[in-house]
Each structure stands twice: as C-alpha cells, then as structure tokens.
Write a protein that holds these residues in place. Structure first.
Motif, short mmCIF file in Angstrom:
data_model
loop_
_atom_site.label_atom_id
_atom_site.label_comp_id
_atom_site.label_asym_id
_atom_site.label_seq_id
_atom_site.Cartn_x
_atom_site.Cartn_y
_atom_site.Cartn_z
N GLU A 98 13.74 -2.18 -5.37
CA GLU A 98 13.17 -3.56 -7.01
C GLU A 98 11.40 -3.79 -5.25
O GLU A 98 11.14 -5.10 -6.30
CB GLU A 98 14.04 -4.29 -6.92
N PHE A 99 11.91 -4.49 -4.58
CA PHE A 99 10.45 -4.58 -3.58
C PHE A 99 9.59 -3.31 -3.06
O PHE A 99 10.59 -2.64 -2.19
CB PHE A 99 11.38 -5.11 -2.40
N VAL A 100 8.52 -3.83 -2.73
CA VAL A 100 7.67 -2.40 -2.32
C VAL A 100 7.11 -3.26 -0.77
O VAL A 100 7.22 -4.13 -0.49
CB VAL A 100 6.32 -3.21 -2.39
N PRO A 101 7.18 -2.38 0.62
CA PRO A 101 7.07 -2.50 1.77
C PRO A 101 5.85 -3.34 1.89
O PRO A 101 5.32 -3.02 1.28
CB PRO A 101 7.21 -1.21 2.84
N ALA A 102 5.50 -4.00 2.46
CA ALA A 102 4.43 -4.85 2.95
C ALA A 102 3.31 -4.13 3.26
O ALA A 102 2.65 -4.02 3.09
CB ALA A 102 4.66 -6.17 4.24
N ASP A 103 4.47 -3.32 4.19
CA ASP A 103 2.79 -1.57 4.48
C ASP A 103 2.17 -0.94 3.56
O ASP A 103 0.73 -1.19 3.40
CB ASP A 103 3.45 -0.75 5.25
N ALA A 104 3.47 -0.63 2.57
CA ALA A 104 2.53 0.01 1.90
C ALA A 104 1.25 -0.75 0.15
O ALA A 104 0.10 -0.39 0.44
CB ALA A 104 3.93 0.43 0.60
N VAL A 105 1.89 -1.90 0.54
CA VAL A 105 0.90 -3.22 -0.99
C VAL A 105 -0.21 -3.18 0.74
O VAL A 105 -1.36 -3.15 0.08
CB VAL A 105 1.75 -4.22 -0.49
N ARG A 106 -0.41 -3.36 1.58
CA ARG A 106 -1.55 -3.66 2.61
C ARG A 106 -2.40 -2.48 2.33
O ARG A 106 -3.33 -2.72 2.47
CB ARG A 106 -0.98 -3.75 4.16
N ALA A 107 -1.69 -1.55 2.56
CA ALA A 107 -2.97 0.03 2.57
C ALA A 107 -3.51 -0.48 1.27
O ALA A 107 -4.09 0.33 0.86
CB ALA A 107 -2.16 0.93 2.69
N GLU A 108 -2.60 -0.47 0.09
CA GLU A 108 -3.04 -0.27 -1.09
C GLU A 108 -3.94 -1.05 -1.88
O GLU A 108 -5.01 -0.73 -2.55
CB GLU A 108 -1.93 0.00 -2.52
N LEU A 109 -4.34 -2.69 -1.00
CA LEU A 109 -5.58 -3.43 -1.61
C LEU A 109 -6.63 -2.93 -0.46
O LEU A 109 -7.45 -3.66 -0.83
CB LEU A 109 -4.72 -4.35 -0.37
N THR A 110 -6.37 -2.24 1.07
CA THR A 110 -7.22 -2.13 1.60
C THR A 110 -7.90 -1.16 1.08
O THR A 110 -8.89 -1.00 0.94
CB THR A 110 -7.00 -1.71 2.94
N ARG A 111 -7.13 -0.12 0.35
CA ARG A 111 -8.29 0.66 -0.34
C ARG A 111 -8.52 0.49 -2.03
O ARG A 111 -9.47 0.75 -2.20
CB ARG A 111 -6.90 1.79 -0.85
N LEU A 112 -8.10 -0.86 -2.54
CA LEU A 112 -8.95 -1.06 -3.08
C LEU A 112 -10.01 -1.86 -3.41
O LEU A 112 -11.02 -1.76 -4.10
CB LEU A 112 -7.80 -1.90 -4.41
N PHE A 113 -10.10 -3.05 -2.27
CA PHE A 113 -10.67 -3.75 -1.75
C PHE A 113 -12.45 -2.74 -1.12
O PHE A 113 -13.33 -3.42 -1.11
CB PHE A 113 -10.69 -4.76 -1.21
N ALA A 114 -12.08 -1.91 -0.39
CA ALA A 114 -13.27 -0.77 -0.23
C ALA A 114 -13.62 0.14 -1.44
O ALA A 114 -15.21 0.36 -1.36
CB ALA A 114 -12.13 0.68 0.75
N ASN A 115 -12.96 0.46 -2.37
CA ASN A 115 -13.30 1.33 -3.80
C ASN A 115 -14.32 -0.39 -4.35
O ASN A 115 -15.23 0.07 -3.98
CB ASN A 115 -12.63 1.76 -4.21
N LEU A 116 -13.89 -1.70 -4.35
CA LEU A 116 -14.59 -3.00 -4.85
C LEU A 116 -16.35 -2.74 -4.31
O LEU A 116 -17.17 -2.98 -5.01
CB LEU A 116 -13.52 -3.62 -5.31
N LYS A 117 -15.41 -2.62 -2.95
CA LYS A 117 -16.72 -3.10 -2.11
C LYS A 117 -18.07 -2.50 -2.57
O LYS A 117 -19.19 -1.79 -2.75
CB LYS A 117 -16.35 -3.07 -0.67
N LYS A 118 -17.52 -0.63 -2.63
CA LYS A 118 -18.68 0.28 -2.61
C LYS A 118 -18.48 -0.19 -3.72
O LYS A 118 -20.56 0.10 -4.00
CB LYS A 118 -17.55 1.08 -2.58
N SER A 119 -18.21 -0.29 -5.18
CA SER A 119 -19.27 -0.30 -6.06
C SER A 119 -20.12 -1.46 -6.33
O SER A 119 -21.22 -1.66 -6.87
CB SER A 119 -17.80 -0.63 -7.60
N LEU A 120 -19.24 -2.57 -5.69
CA LEU A 120 -19.94 -4.10 -5.77
C LEU A 120 -21.54 -3.26 -4.99
O LEU A 120 -23.00 -4.01 -5.46
CB LEU A 120 -19.40 -5.31 -5.28
N LEU A 121 -21.05 -2.63 -4.04
CA LEU A 121 -22.99 -2.76 -3.22
C LEU A 121 -23.39 -1.34 -4.16
O LEU A 121 -25.07 -1.56 -3.64
CB LEU A 121 -22.94 -2.48 -1.80
#
Length: 173
Positions: A98-121
């Motif tokens: 029922e819970f997602v490990p913090a490391d998995a959430v952190r990794a996914e958010l890092t990936r999503l924000f990197a993709n967002l930064k690339k798209s914005l730039l």
C-alpha cells in the motif's frame, strides 16, 4: 439577634455535609474499599467513619485536573498501545504494497523533473526555429527571452522560491 445565632447557623451549615461511611458510599455509589482507597490517595476525612461530602467532591474534581501517578501511567500505557497499533497498521500496509518506498518515489520524481527541465529548455530553441524563416533577428531575441525566463523559473523553483514570471515593462522610444 445574639451572636449565638449566626455561629450556630454556620455550625449547622458545616455539619450538613458530614456523612457516615455508609452514606458517603451510597452518595458516590462506590464500595467501602474504594472510599478507603480514596482516603489513601488524599481524600479528606473528618473523623473515623465521618466524611465531609463537599470536601471529598472538591478533592475528586481537583484530582481530575491534577492526575495521580496511576492515572498518568494508565494513560501512557494506552497511548503506547495506540502507537504500537498504528505501527502495526503501517507494517501491514507495507507488506500489502500500500506504500511506495521513499527511494522509488525520489528516483521517479528526479526522472520526471529532469525530463521537464529538458522539455522547458527546448521551448526557446523551438520558438527560434519557427520564427527563423520570418525574421532571424527576432527569432534570436525571442529565443534569448524565453531561455532567460525558463532559466529564472527553474532557478527559483530549485531554491524553493515561487516563480512569479514578471514580464519586462516596455519602454517608450
């Protein structure tokens, strides 16, 4: 009236709250053992077998505000049981995924924000490509303006600030 009148009235008033042990038990609807326990915990007693009900009531209600060590211990034990139950509920939730490990959430958010930064730039470059056929100079100005705003926004967001996106004021020439 003589002085005997008022003092006698006071004496009668004070005595009307004095009950025998049996009557005090009936009044509080408790056993003799409970009344004895109260006495050991500090309940006021007038004399052997005599209780000032008014004073005992005041002691009982004051006791609710100033908790005894036994009461504090019982409350602490109840709080501990509730905390353990909450921990067990979380452990059960983890075993049921029922819970997602913090490391998995952190990794996914890092990936999503990197993709967002690339798209914005890439927005500035895309605008410049679209405008280059019309006016190469305007395309470069637009690219630099968009890139600056996006860089400012990303910098402010990375520093935990809120990006306001202030537009530059046009000056009259």
């Amino acid at each position: 009236m003589s002085q005997a009148g008022p003092s006698r009235a006071r004496e009668t008033e004070e005595r009307k709250f004095i009950f025998s042990t049996a009557d005090a038990c009936d009044f509080f609807q408790i056993s003799r053992e409970t009344l004895s326990t109260w006495q050991k915990k500090g309940a006021p007693k007038c004399a052997r077998g005599k209780w000032d009900i008014k004073a005992v009531m005041e002691w009982r209600y004051a006791g609710r505000h100033a908790e005894s060590p036994e009461t504090r211990k019982l409350k602490a034990e109840a709080d501990l049981k509730e905390a353990k139950a909450a921990q067990e509920k979380i452990k059960l939730g983890v075993t049921k995924d029922e819970f997602v490990p913090a490391d998995a959430v952190r990794a996914e958010l890092t990936r999503l924000f990197a993709n967002l930064k690339k798209s914005l730039l890439a927005i500035g470059h895309n605008c410049a490509s679209d405008l280059a056929s019309l006016d190469p100079e305007a395309a470069e100005i637009a690219k630099n303006g968009v890139d600056k705003r996006i860089q400012d926004a990303l910098t402010e967001l990375s520093e935990g600030r809120l990006y306001r996106g202030r537009a530059k004021k046009k000056t009259k020439k």
